[in-house]
Design a protein around this motif. Structure first.
Motif, PDB file in Angstrom:
ATOM      1  N   HIS A 499      -2.443  11.696  -6.637  1.00  0.00           N
ATOM      2  CA  HIS A 499      -2.137  10.360  -5.624  1.00  0.00           C
ATOM      3  C   HIS A 499      -2.658  10.804  -4.438  1.00  0.00           C
ATOM      4  CE1 HIS A 499       1.574  10.104  -8.444  1.00  0.00           C
ATOM      5  NE2 HIS A 499       0.952   9.233  -8.826  1.00  0.00           N
ATOM      6  N   LEU A 500      -3.071   9.507  -3.781  1.00  0.00           N
ATOM      7  CA  LEU A 500      -3.590   9.536  -2.356  1.00  0.00           C
ATOM      8  C   LEU A 500      -2.674   8.703  -1.481  1.00  0.00           C
ATOM      9  CD1 LEU A 500      -6.083  10.405  -0.536  1.00  0.00           C
ATOM     10  CD2 LEU A 500      -6.969   8.068  -1.259  1.00  0.00           C
ATOM     11  N   TRP A 501      -2.330   9.185  -0.320  1.00  0.00           N
ATOM     12  CA  TRP A 501      -1.969   8.296   0.826  1.00  0.00           C
ATOM     13  C   TRP A 501      -2.428   8.413   2.099  1.00  0.00           C
ATOM     14  CZ3 TRP A 501       0.438  12.640  -1.957  1.00  0.00           C
ATOM     15  CH2 TRP A 501       1.176  12.128  -3.311  1.00  0.00           C
ATOM     16  N   LEU A 502      -2.315   7.217   2.758  1.00  0.00           N
ATOM     17  CA  LEU A 502      -2.768   7.229   4.105  1.00  0.00           C
ATOM     18  C   LEU A 502      -1.368   7.109   5.154  1.00  0.00           C
ATOM     19  CD1 LEU A 502      -5.682   4.411   3.697  1.00  0.00           C
ATOM     20  CD2 LEU A 502      -5.732   7.039   3.627  1.00  0.00           C
ATOM     21  N   ARG A 503      -1.762   7.691   6.228  1.00  0.00           N
ATOM     22  CA  ARG A 503      -0.662   7.652   7.325  1.00  0.00           C
ATOM     23  C   ARG A 503      -1.035   6.413   8.085  1.00  0.00           C
ATOM     24  NH1 ARG A 503      -0.415  12.715   9.988  1.00  0.00           N
ATOM     25  NH2 ARG A 503      -1.723  11.652  11.508  1.00  0.00           N
ATOM     26  N   VAL A 504       0.044   5.366   8.190  1.00  0.00           N
ATOM     27  CA  VAL A 504      -0.492   4.229   9.026  1.00  0.00           C
ATOM     28  C   VAL A 504       0.101   4.492  10.336  1.00  0.00           C
ATOM     29  CG1 VAL A 504       0.054   1.745   9.352  1.00  0.00           C
ATOM     30  CG2 VAL A 504      -0.181   2.915   7.032  1.00  0.00           C
ATOM     31  N   ASP A 505      -0.477   4.164  11.489  1.00  0.00           N
ATOM     32  CA  ASP A 505      -0.240   4.463  13.076  1.00  0.00           C
ATOM     33  C   ASP A 505       0.948   3.475  13.100  1.00  0.00           C
ATOM     34  OD1 ASP A 505       0.427   5.065  15.506  1.00  0.00           O
ATOM     35  OD2 ASP A 505      -1.785   4.400  16.052  1.00  0.00           O
ATOM     36  N   PRO A 506       2.192   4.034  13.343  1.00  0.00           N
ATOM     37  CA  PRO A 506       3.207   2.889  13.951  1.00  0.00           C
ATOM     38  C   PRO A 506       2.793   1.935  15.129  1.00  0.00           C
ATOM     39  CG  PRO A 506       4.127   5.301  13.387  1.00  0.00           C
ATOM     40  CD  PRO A 506       2.851   5.157  13.504  1.00  0.00           C
ATOM     41  N   ALA A 507       2.129   2.633  15.894  1.00  0.00           N
ATOM     42  CA  ALA A 507       1.708   1.551  17.037  1.00  0.00           C
ATOM     43  C   ALA A 507       0.810   0.600  16.706  1.00  0.00           C
ATOM     44  CB  ALA A 507       0.936   2.577  17.986  1.00  0.00           C
ATOM     45  N   SER A 508       0.190   0.536  15.484  1.00  0.00           N
ATOM     46  CA  SER A 508      -0.468  -0.787  14.954  1.00  0.00           C
ATOM     47  C   SER A 508       0.427  -1.610  14.442  1.00  0.00           C
ATOM     48  CB  SER A 508      -1.584  -0.059  13.838  1.00  0.00           C
ATOM     49  OG  SER A 508      -0.906   0.325  12.696  1.00  0.00           O
ATOM     50  N   ILE A 509       1.708  -1.366  14.228  1.00  0.00           N
ATOM     51  CA  ILE A 509       2.530  -2.454  13.851  1.00  0.00           C
ATOM     52  C   ILE A 509       3.538  -3.072  14.953  1.00  0.00           C
ATOM     53  CG2 ILE A 509       4.579  -2.787  12.365  1.00  0.00           C
ATOM     54  CD1 ILE A 509       3.745  -0.302  10.598  1.00  0.00           C
ATOM     55  N   ASP A 510       3.251  -4.315  15.135  1.00  0.00           N
ATOM     56  CA  ASP A 510       3.929  -4.801  16.218  1.00  0.00           C
ATOM     57  C   ASP A 510       5.500  -5.028  15.972  1.00  0.00           C
ATOM     58  OD1 ASP A 510       4.666  -6.632  18.345  1.00  0.00           O
ATOM     59  OD2 ASP A 510       3.746  -8.254  17.638  1.00  0.00           O
ATOM     60  N   ILE A 511       6.287  -3.691  16.366  1.00  0.00           N
ATOM     61  CA  ILE A 511       7.539  -3.756  16.128  1.00  0.00           C
ATOM     62  C   ILE A 511       8.583  -4.596  17.115  1.00  0.00           C
ATOM     63  CG2 ILE A 511       7.265  -1.371  15.123  1.00  0.00           C
ATOM     64  CD1 ILE A 511       8.549  -0.556  17.823  1.00  0.00           C
ATOM     65  N   ASP A 512       7.895  -4.927  17.939  1.00  0.00           N
ATOM     66  CA  ASP A 512       8.622  -5.869  19.139  1.00  0.00           C
ATOM     67  C   ASP A 512       8.515  -7.449  18.665  1.00  0.00           C
ATOM     68  OD1 ASP A 512       9.864  -3.979  20.588  1.00  0.00           O
ATOM     69  OD2 ASP A 512       7.957  -3.681  21.825  1.00  0.00           O
ATOM     70  N   GLY A 513       7.080  -7.750  18.252  1.00  0.00           N
ATOM     71  CA  GLY A 513       6.847  -8.929  17.941  1.00  0.00           C
ATOM     72  C   GLY A 513       7.377  -9.287  16.558  1.00  0.00           C
ATOM     73  N   LEU A 514       7.227  -8.376  15.582  1.00  0.00           N
ATOM     74  CA  LEU A 514       7.632  -8.860  14.187  1.00  0.00           C
ATOM     75  C   LEU A 514       8.947  -8.407  13.830  1.00  0.00           C
ATOM     76  CD1 LEU A 514       4.357  -7.770  12.331  1.00  0.00           C
ATOM     77  CD2 LEU A 514       5.249 -10.114  12.585  1.00  0.00           C
ATOM     78  N   GLY A 515       9.596  -7.330  14.581  1.00  0.00           N
ATOM     79  CA  GLY A 515      10.877  -6.790  14.268  1.00  0.00           C
ATOM     80  C   GLY A 515      12.026  -7.114  14.914  1.00  0.00           C
ATOM     81  N   ILE A 516      13.166  -7.051  14.561  1.00  0.00           N
ATOM     82  CA  ILE A 516      14.312  -7.069  15.108  1.00  0.00           C
ATOM     83  C   ILE A 516      15.157  -5.794  14.861  1.00  0.00           C
ATOM     84  CG2 ILE A 516      14.434  -9.537  14.923  1.00  0.00           C
ATOM     85  CD1 ILE A 516      16.627  -9.071  12.553  1.00  0.00           C
ATOM     86  N   THR A 517      16.294  -5.535  15.826  1.00  0.00           N
ATOM     87  CA  THR A 517      17.025  -4.452  15.576  1.00  0.00           C
ATOM     88  C   THR A 517      17.960  -4.577  14.647  1.00  0.00           C
ATOM     89  OG1 THR A 517      16.561  -3.790  17.851  1.00  0.00           O
ATOM     90  CG2 THR A 517      18.541  -2.702  16.788  1.00  0.00           C
ATOM     91  N   LEU A 518      18.258  -3.836  13.645  1.00  0.00           N
ATOM     92  CA  LEU A 518      18.986  -3.964  12.691  1.00  0.00           C
ATOM     93  C   LEU A 518      20.339  -3.497  12.802  1.00  0.00           C
ATOM     94  CD1 LEU A 518      16.694  -3.267   9.615  1.00  0.00           C
ATOM     95  CD2 LEU A 518      17.269  -5.471  10.444  1.00  0.00           C
TER      96      LEU A 518
END
Length: 537
Positions: A499-518
């Motif tokens: 298997h092969l995996w890539l680490r995604v930079d969390p900073a590249s995900i717009d957590i404030d624009g796309l996400g909400i606090t659960l």
């Protein structure tokens, strides 16, 4: 005499002539054999059967679509729509055939028996066809529910208005108590059916067996209401119950009338199948509802076919080498990773919260899971189990593995739950969970990261490259801790499957624009995954 005349025939009057007309009409309807008690019992059992079918409906759809807000919304809405239409039609029939209500009620029960048992092939055929056609999950659920359960619910709705009018014709002077008794009988039956289905029938008879039982009950009730069958009614009633009882007690599988389940528990439709074709080795898989949850290798417990399990093990190996691990597993399934860690170091202290004892039993019997003295299985909800553990740093790893595709228990991803996890992790420990989302619009992933950030200073996101190359859905592995995992940004498996995996930079995900606090109060998982459920862009 004061009364009204309609196309359906004269209605019951309020004077003595009207009462006489009512008695005359009823006398020709088989009322001599149908007591008030039988009517009330029939209404109650009819309502119980409708609720039993409603509960079973969710279980019959689960092997195709899983359990979700959309599944239960569809089931409840379709059943209520069917009952509503049935009540309206039943009222019309009561006015049209008031002199022959007993046979009409009897035929309604027999029609109910037929439509109930047809739930099994219709649901399988429609759901299977929609899945092969790659319809959006929410649309497929709605159409499958409508096809399978609307007509049986409509037929069930016919009985109560006809039975009420039937009794009113011979007890017009006591209309209030009659109406109250019939409504109470229907409500009582609904309550009885709900509880007996959830706590008894499905666990003991399975979904198909429960459907056959309801069909048999309808057949028996139908025989009791048909005039001219008084001498043969008992035989017909016995015959109506004999077929479903033979199917249930004999374990008979009627072609086209079976479910995909090998075993049904209070929680899941379960299958254990060979997986040699996928792995190239002697192995078996466990499917819970519609999702393959675990793949276990017979000879080598440390052969991890599932990429997300393999990555969790890679992180644990890198962080702790072959030292004993203290770990808490949110969900057991096939116990694939606990089995691997126990084999690598039997001194590891492993606690697995698996709410379904049937899943645990099948893992032992079929998937070669043999817990050692340091492996403990708790048969309870993971949150309840974790809260019962003292608030002290204890675990090296907490692994969230109770998520079934895009059906995610909201109480296991809230900030309050994350706080429980954080307080029980060692400073060197980590929390890891897997989540399915749309890589082009990862709203649930963003919400998870935004929520986890409140409790954990460091977050990592991992994914297989093939999962995000033009895909509409991907499995992400989220790592939360005080220390980094230590793996390179591109990590290739150091052992076993390649298997092969890539680490995604969390900073590249717009957590404030796309996400909400659960939170426990607000965790709209189905809305955040609506792109996957509804198939939109």
């Amino acid at each position: 005499m004061s009364g009204t005349q309609s196309a359906a025939g004269p209605t019951t009057g309020s004077g003595p002539d009207g009462a006489a007309h009512s008695r005359a009409a009823v006398s020709g309807s088989g009322a001599g054999r149908v007591s008030a008690a039988l009517l009330a019992v029939a209404v109650a059992l009819n309502a119980a059967g409708a609720m039993i079918v409603e509960i079973v409906a969710g279980r019959l759809l689960a092997p195709y679509f899983g359990m979700s807000l959309y599944t239960w919304t569809t089931v409840i809405g379709v059943v209520l729509a069917g009952l509503t239409c049935g009540h309206w039609i039943g009222g019309r029939l009561a006015g049209r055939y008031r002199a022959h209500l007993a046979p009409v009620i009897g035929l309604s029960f027999w029609l109910g028996a037929l439509t109930t048992v047809l739930v099994l092939p219709v649901t399988g055929l429609v759901a299977g066809a929609l899945l092969r056609g790659e319809a959006a999950p929410a649309l497929a659920i709605a159409l499958s529910g409508l096809a399978g359960f609307f007509i049986p619910s409509l037929v069930a709705g016919l009985v109560q208005p006809m039975a009420t009018v039937f009794e009113l014709q011979r007890a017009a002077a006591h209309s209030g108590p009659v109406v109250g008794r019939m409504l109470a009988a229907g409500a009582f039956g609904s309550i009885l059916g709900t509880f007996i289905a959830g706590f008894v029938l499905i666990s003991w008879l399975g979904s198909a067996g429960t459907i056959w039982l309801v069909a048999g009950l309808n057949a028996v009730l139908g025989a009791l209401f048909l005039p001219g069958l008084s001498r043969r009614g008992g035989a017909l009633a016995a015959a109506g119950l004999l077929v479903p009882l033979a199917v249930i007690s004999g374990g008979v599988t009627v072609p086209g009338f079976a479910t995909p389940c090998q075993v049904e528990s209070r929680y899941y439709c379960i299958r254990i199948d060979p997986a040699d074709g996928q792995t190239g080795r002697a192995s078996r898989l466990m499917a819970l509802d519609h999702l393959v949850h675990s793949v276990n290798d017979e000879a080598d417990p440390q052969a991890l076919f599932s990429p997300y399990l393999h990555l969790v093990d890679e992180i644990a190996r890198h962080r702790f080498a072959d030292e004993p691990i203290s770990a808490f597993f949110i969900g057991g399934g096939g116990f694939t990773l606990p089995r691997a860690w126990q084999a690598r170091n039997p001194a590891s202290d492993l606690t697995i919260a698996e709410i379904d004892p049937v899943v645990t039993r099948l893992a032992r019997e079929k998937l070669w899971f043999a817990p050692g003295e340091n492996t403990h299985v708790l048969e309870r909800d993971a949150r309840v189990a974790l809260r019962a553990i003292p608030e002290a740093p204890r675990f090296d790893v907490v692994f969230g593995d109770a998520f079934h595709d895009i059906a995610i228990p909201a109480h296991l991803i809230s900030d309050e739950f994350n706080a429980l996890v954080a307080r029980r992790l060692k400073d060197t420990g980590f929390y890891v969970l897997n989540v399915v989302d749309d890589p082009s619009n990862p709203r649930l992933l963003a919400s998870l990261l935004r929520t986890l950030k409140l409790r954990f200073p460091l977050l990592e996101v991992w994914v297989e490259p093939r999962d995000i190359q033009g895909a509409r859905r991907a499995t992400f592995i989220v790592y939360a801790a005080k220390q980094p995992s230590g793996l390179e940004a591109t990590h290739r498996a150091t052992y076993g499957y390649r298997h092969l995996w890539l680490r995604v930079d969390p900073a590249s995900i717009d957590i404030d624009g796309l996400g909400i606090t659960l939170t426990d109060d607000f965790a709209p998982v189905d809305r955040l995954l609506s792109g996957l459920w509804l198939g939109g862009d």
